[in-house]
Motif scaffolding. Structure first.
Motif, PDB file in Angstrom:
ATOM      1  N   PHE A  41       0.830  -1.208   0.000  1.00 39.74           N
ATOM      2  CA  PHE A  41       0.000   0.000   0.000  1.00 39.74           C
ATOM      3  C   PHE A  41       0.863   1.255   0.000  1.00 39.74           C
ATOM      4  CE2 PHE A  41      -3.284  -3.012   0.643  1.00 39.74           C
ATOM      5  CZ  PHE A  41      -4.411  -2.416   0.138  1.00 39.74           C
ATOM      6  N   ILE A  42       1.976   1.216   0.736  1.00 45.32           N
ATOM      7  CA  ILE A  42       2.902   2.361   0.735  1.00 45.32           C
ATOM      8  C   ILE A  42       3.323   2.694  -0.692  1.00 45.32           C
ATOM      9  CG2 ILE A  42       5.359   2.832   1.131  1.00 45.32           C
ATOM     10  CD1 ILE A  42       3.992   3.662   3.548  1.00 45.32           C
ATOM     11  N   LEU A  43       3.602   1.666  -1.467  1.00 43.42           N
ATOM     12  CA  LEU A  43       4.110   1.883  -2.816  1.00 43.42           C
ATOM     13  C   LEU A  43       3.027   2.318  -3.789  1.00 43.42           C
ATOM     14  CD1 LEU A  43       6.517  -1.185  -3.137  1.00 43.42           C
ATOM     15  CD2 LEU A  43       7.118   1.188  -2.671  1.00 43.42           C
ATOM     16  N   SER A  44       1.796   1.918  -3.542  1.00 41.75           N
ATOM     17  CA  SER A  44       0.750   2.187  -4.526  1.00 41.75           C
ATOM     18  C   SER A  44      -0.140   3.369  -4.156  1.00 41.75           C
ATOM     19  CB  SER A  44      -0.108   0.937  -4.736  1.00 41.75           C
ATOM     20  OG  SER A  44      -0.756   0.582  -3.541  1.00 41.75           O
ATOM     21  N   ASP A  45      -0.098   3.822  -2.905  1.00 40.69           N
ATOM     22  CA  ASP A  45      -0.913   4.977  -2.508  1.00 40.69           C
ATOM     23  C   ASP A  45      -0.271   6.249  -3.037  1.00 40.69           C
ATOM     24  OD1 ASP A  45      -2.736   3.452  -1.005  1.00 40.69           O
ATOM     25  OD2 ASP A  45      -1.446   3.501   0.759  1.00 40.69           O
ATOM     26  N   VAL A  46      -0.916   6.894  -3.986  1.00 42.08           N
ATOM     27  CA  VAL A  46      -0.329   8.089  -4.590  1.00 42.08           C
ATOM     28  C   VAL A  46      -1.313   9.260  -4.556  1.00 42.08           C
ATOM     29  CG1 VAL A  46       1.304   6.874  -6.091  1.00 42.08           C
ATOM     30  CG2 VAL A  46      -1.034   7.270  -6.877  1.00 42.08           C
ATOM     31  N   ASP A  47      -0.750  10.458  -4.508  1.00 45.17           N
ATOM     32  CA  ASP A  47      -1.576  11.663  -4.391  1.00 45.17           C
ATOM     33  C   ASP A  47      -2.475  11.895  -5.588  1.00 45.17           C
ATOM     34  OD1 ASP A  47      -0.971  12.603  -1.874  1.00 45.17           O
ATOM     35  OD2 ASP A  47       0.749  13.777  -2.529  1.00 45.17           O
ATOM     36  N   ASN A  48      -2.050  11.415  -6.752  1.00 49.32           N
ATOM     37  CA  ASN A  48      -2.789  11.722  -7.971  1.00 49.32           C
ATOM     38  C   ASN A  48      -3.512  10.506  -8.536  1.00 49.32           C
ATOM     39  OD1 ASN A  48      -0.259  10.575  -8.485  1.00 49.32           O
ATOM     40  ND2 ASN A  48      -0.305  11.250 -10.610  1.00 49.32           N
ATOM     41  N   GLY A  49      -3.593   9.429  -7.753  1.00 48.86           N
ATOM     42  CA  GLY A  49      -4.293   8.227  -8.196  1.00 48.86           C
ATOM     43  C   GLY A  49      -4.927   7.540  -7.001  1.00 48.86           C
ATOM     44  N   GLU A  50      -5.187   6.250  -7.146  1.00 51.21           N
ATOM     45  CA  GLU A  50      -5.843   5.507  -6.074  1.00 51.21           C
ATOM     46  C   GLU A  50      -4.989   5.537  -4.807  1.00 51.21           C
ATOM     47  OE1 GLU A  50      -7.655   1.815  -7.323  1.00 51.21           O
ATOM     48  OE2 GLU A  50      -7.076   0.900  -5.413  1.00 51.21           O
ATOM     49  N   TYR A 165     -12.714  16.603   9.624  1.00 53.92           N
ATOM     50  CA  TYR A 165     -11.948  15.364   9.502  1.00 53.92           C
ATOM     51  C   TYR A 165     -10.937  15.428   8.370  1.00 53.92           C
ATOM     52  CZ  TYR A 165     -10.640  10.518   8.768  1.00 53.92           C
ATOM     53  OH  TYR A 165      -9.907   9.368   8.596  1.00 53.92           O
ATOM     54  N   ASP A 166     -11.375  15.824   7.189  1.00 55.89           N
ATOM     55  CA  ASP A 166     -10.483  15.844   6.029  1.00 55.89           C
ATOM     56  C   ASP A 166     -11.083  16.777   4.997  1.00 55.89           C
ATOM     57  OD1 ASP A 166      -8.315  15.225   4.395  1.00 55.89           O
ATOM     58  OD2 ASP A 166      -8.569  13.058   4.582  1.00 55.89           O
ATOM     59  N   ALA A 167     -10.315  17.072   3.950  1.00 57.10           N
ATOM     60  CA  ALA A 167     -10.794  18.039   2.964  1.00 57.10           C
ATOM     61  C   ALA A 167     -10.200  17.740   1.598  1.00 57.10           C
ATOM     62  CB  ALA A 167     -10.416  19.455   3.396  1.00 57.10           C
ATOM     63  N   ALA A 168     -10.886  18.201   0.559  1.00 54.91           N
ATOM     64  CA  ALA A 168     -10.348  18.087  -0.802  1.00 54.91           C
ATOM     65  C   ALA A 168      -8.990  18.798  -0.837  1.00 54.91           C
ATOM     66  CB  ALA A 168     -11.319  18.725  -1.787  1.00 54.91           C
ATOM     67  N   PRO A 169      -8.046  18.278  -1.596  1.00 59.09           N
ATOM     68  CA  PRO A 169      -8.131  17.184  -2.566  1.00 59.09           C
ATOM     69  C   PRO A 169      -7.901  15.793  -1.976  1.00 59.09           C
ATOM     70  CG  PRO A 169      -6.005  18.238  -2.761  1.00 59.09           C
ATOM     71  CD  PRO A 169      -6.741  18.980  -1.687  1.00 59.09           C
ATOM     72  N   TRP A 170      -8.116  15.621  -0.682  1.00 57.80           N
ATOM     73  CA  TRP A 170      -8.090  14.291  -0.055  1.00 57.80           C
ATOM     74  C   TRP A 170      -6.769  13.565  -0.277  1.00 57.80           C
ATOM     75  CZ3 TRP A 170     -12.488  15.052   2.373  1.00 57.80           C
ATOM     76  CH2 TRP A 170     -13.573  15.647   1.716  1.00 57.80           C
ATOM     77  N   ASN A 171      -5.674  14.307  -0.096  1.00 60.99           N
ATOM     78  CA  ASN A 171      -4.360  13.665  -0.242  1.00 60.99           C
ATOM     79  C   ASN A 171      -3.362  14.292   0.725  1.00 60.99           C
ATOM     80  OD1 ASN A 171      -3.585  16.089  -1.431  1.00 60.99           O
ATOM     81  ND2 ASN A 171      -3.687  15.284  -3.522  1.00 60.99           N
ATOM     82  N   SER A 172      -2.076  14.264   0.394  1.00 60.90           N
ATOM     83  CA  SER A 172      -1.074  14.761   1.330  1.00 60.90           C
ATOM     84  C   SER A 172      -1.049  16.281   1.422  1.00 60.90           C
ATOM     85  CB  SER A 172       0.314  14.236   0.937  1.00 60.90           C
ATOM     86  OG  SER A 172       0.803  14.899  -0.214  1.00 60.90           O
ATOM     87  N   GLY A 240     -18.916   9.593  -3.824  1.00 63.36           N
ATOM     88  CA  GLY A 240     -18.645  10.088  -5.173  1.00 63.36           C
ATOM     89  C   GLY A 240     -17.280  10.692  -5.407  1.00 63.36           C
ATOM     90  N   THR A 241     -16.270  10.256  -4.651  1.00 64.94           N
ATOM     91  CA  THR A 241     -14.938  10.860  -4.770  1.00 64.94           C
ATOM     92  C   THR A 241     -13.996   9.910  -5.497  1.00 64.94           C
ATOM     93  OG1 THR A 241     -15.411  11.709  -2.560  1.00 64.94           O
ATOM     94  CG2 THR A 241     -13.222  12.161  -3.478  1.00 64.94           C
ATOM     95  N   PRO A 242     -13.480  10.320  -6.653  1.00 67.15           N
ATOM     96  CA  PRO A 242     -12.583   9.437  -7.411  1.00 67.15           C
ATOM     97  C   PRO A 242     -11.297   9.121  -6.644  1.00 67.15           C
ATOM     98  CG  PRO A 242     -13.236  11.357  -8.720  1.00 67.15           C
ATOM     99  CD  PRO A 242     -13.701  11.598  -7.327  1.00 67.15           C
ATOM    100  N   ASP A 243     -10.813   7.890  -6.776  1.00 70.83           N
ATOM    101  CA  ASP A 243      -9.513   7.448  -6.250  1.00 70.83           C
ATOM    102  C   ASP A 243      -9.436   7.362  -4.730  1.00 70.83           C
ATOM    103  OD1 ASP A 243      -8.377   7.155  -8.783  1.00 70.83           O
ATOM    104  OD2 ASP A 243      -7.702   9.246  -8.833  1.00 70.83           O
ATOM    105  N   VAL A 244     -10.511   7.744  -4.040  1.00 70.46           N
ATOM    106  CA  VAL A 244     -10.503   7.820  -2.580  1.00 70.46           C
ATOM    107  C   VAL A 244     -11.633   6.964  -2.031  1.00 70.46           C
ATOM    108  CG1 VAL A 244     -11.031   9.420  -0.687  1.00 70.46           C
ATOM    109  CG2 VAL A 244      -9.412  10.097  -2.464  1.00 70.46           C
TER     110      VAL A 244
ATOM    111  N   GLY B  70       4.871   9.443 -17.276  1.00 70.75           N
ATOM    112  CA  GLY B  70       4.452  10.243 -16.136  1.00 70.75           C
ATOM    113  C   GLY B  70       2.953  10.314 -15.970  1.00 70.75           C
ATOM    114  N   GLY B  71       2.212   9.971 -17.012  1.00 73.73           N
ATOM    115  CA  GLY B  71       0.764  10.036 -16.913  1.00 73.73           C
ATOM    116  C   GLY B  71       0.140   8.767 -16.363  1.00 73.73           C
ATOM    117  N   HIS B  72       0.992   7.790 -16.064  1.00 76.19           N
ATOM    118  CA  HIS B  72       0.468   6.518 -15.575  1.00 76.19           C
ATOM    119  C   HIS B  72       0.122   6.629 -14.101  1.00 76.19           C
ATOM    120  CE1 HIS B  72      -0.037   2.188 -15.379  1.00 76.19           C
ATOM    121  NE2 HIS B  72       0.595   2.247 -14.232  1.00 76.19           N
ATOM    122  N   HIS B  73      -1.122   6.312 -13.781  1.00 72.21           N
ATOM    123  CA  HIS B  73      -1.548   6.442 -12.390  1.00 72.21           C
ATOM    124  C   HIS B  73      -1.240   5.172 -11.615  1.00 72.21           C
ATOM    125  CE1 HIS B  73      -4.539   9.966 -12.445  1.00 72.21           C
ATOM    126  NE2 HIS B  73      -3.580  10.155 -13.313  1.00 72.21           N
ATOM    127  N   GLY B  74      -0.911   5.384 -10.382  1.00 71.72           N
ATOM    128  CA  GLY B  74      -0.985   4.269  -9.452  1.00 71.72           C
ATOM    129  C   GLY B  74       0.243   3.397  -9.372  1.00 71.72           C
TER     130      GLY B  74
END
Lengths: 275, 138
Positions: A41-50, A165-172, A240-244, B70-74
């Motif tokens: 999960f550490i490796l796959s949790d990203v600010d701009n994706g899932e 609790y939290d706010a958009a953009p729901w990341n770091s 309804g929040t993408p990736d989150v 760089g556009g690849h997510h995840g």
């Protein structure tokens, strides 16, 4: 239902029971999969994706479920064991009893960071690391080297005072309680403690150090305290929040538990005291 | 409108820099485009995102370069989602970019660094001569 206690108040027998259950879980092969899961999960949790386990709203319910699963694995070995927590605002020195040879063992040695005291020292033969980011298979710590000071009680109070609790953009980069507690913004509580311990605790394979569980148990306690102080607030986002992970969406890797399912822990465990 | 602005920014950079460097900038800009809020113009000006480096630091060879994808997510586990790649003695250091433009690696996961080079040097310090191993999965 178990009571999770401050590690500083454990009896010698309670410390021994916890340590022995952890060692037994390691020996029967049940420990390392927890390390693997965390690192994945550490490796796959990203600010701009899932993002599920970290840098996202579900950081807290994900770790609550993850700790429960670990606690249940220990209880399958010894039903008397509950996770203890490390109040790093109070026990904040390299000489604190948590680092004693009768509990988690001490700081790493100067030459290579290897922990050489206590039940998790490499030389015991019972704590060889199998899930690693580099070629070293011994437990390492560098207490206070990466950052000099652990968070203080006023630091923790300032985070508990954040009512949303939290706010958009729901990341770091989010404002809100979750991100201040996780530590990407603000006074930095959770992240700072990982860095303060150093060694594997600073890496994606941080659960290789058993102090991981005591640290995250305290993070969980702080969330529990925030919930108690803010009865009108709840987990966000709701839908309804993408990736989150929204309030009622299932969390990976379990897929059968949602943040909503994790909000009330009172039927599963309680804490010995308030913050 | 934003695409025009984006294009002219690249054109301006292309005039200011060599073709190879401009390609690197363009790649870096793609990564920034998916970095979300906080990863906007401030990071576009960050030389750390677009510059390559290749040096010996404390006896270890550290290399960094912008990469495509760089556009690849995840989580592919390869670091391709960052638009940047760091190697230590040839082994890839898994890294990712934060929304505010800072960087973390699997070795220093809970601490942010301003540039990939600073991230690589911190990893060398932590490794104390040890070698990176491929990410363990399942």
């Amino acid at each position: 239902m178990g009571v999770r206690k401050n590690q500083a108040t454990l009896t010698a027998q309670e410390k021994r029971a916890f340590v022995n259950a952890v060692l037994a879980l390691k020996a029967n092969g049940g420990y390392d999969p927890f390390v693997t899961t965390h690192n994945q999960f550490i490796l796959s949790d990203v600010d701009n994706g899932e993002r599920t386990g970290h840098r996202s709203p579900s950081f807290l319910p994900w770790h609550r479920k993850y700790l429960l699963q670990f606690e249940q694995a220990l209880q399958a070995i010894d039903p008397s064991v509950n996770l203890p927590y490390w109040d790093w605002t109070a026990d904040r020195s390299t000489g604190s009893s948590i680092w004693g040879a009768d509990f988690l063992g001490g700081n790493g040695r100067a030459s290579d960071g290897q922990v050489t005291t206590g039940p998790f020292a490499y030389s015991t033969g019972g704590w060889t690391l199998n899930v690693n980011t580099d070629s070293r298979t011994y437990l390492r710590r560098q207490l206070g080297a990466g950052v000099a000071q652990l968070p203080t009680r006023p630091d923790a109070e300032s985070v508990l005072a954040i009512t949303t609790y939290d706010a958009a953009p729901w990341n770091s980069s989010s404002a809100g309680f979750r991100n201040a507690l996780e530590g990407w913004r603000g006074v930095n509580l959770h992240n700072r403690v990982h860095v303060w311990v150093g060694g594997q605790m600073a890496t994606g394979v941080s659960p290789n150090d058993p102090v991981f569980w005591l640290h995250h148990c305290f993070v969980d306690k702080l969330w529990s305290e925030w919930q108690k102080r803010n009865p009108g607030q709840t987990y966000l986002p709701t839908a309804g929040t993408p990736d989150v992970v929204d309030l009622n969406e299932p969390m990976k890797p379990w897929n059968n538990v949602s943040p909503a399912d994790m909000l009330d822990h009172s039927a599963l465990y309680t804490y010995d005291t308030g913050f | 409108m934003s695409e025009d602005t984006h294009g002219s920014e690249l054109t301006r950079r292309r005039m200011l820099q060599g073709a190879g460097a401009a390609l690197a900038v363009a790649t870096g800009t793609i990564a920034i485009g998916v970095a979300g809020p906080g990863g906007g113009s401030a990071t576009a000006a960050d030389p750390g995102a677009s510059d390559s480096f290749d040096e010996v630091f404390q006896g270890r060879r550290i290399q960094g370069r912008p990469v495509s994808g760089g556009g690849h997510h995840g989580g592919t586990g390869t670091g391709t989602g960052t638009g940047y790649e760091v190697r230590i003695d040839g082994d890839e250091l898994h890294m990712m970019r934060n929304a505010d433009g800072t960087w973390i690696s699997v070795v220093n996961h809970y601490q942010t660094f301003a540039t990939p080079r600073a991230l690589a040097r911190a990893a060398v310090n932590d490794l104390q001569g040890a070698t990176l191993v491929p990410v363990a999965t399942a």
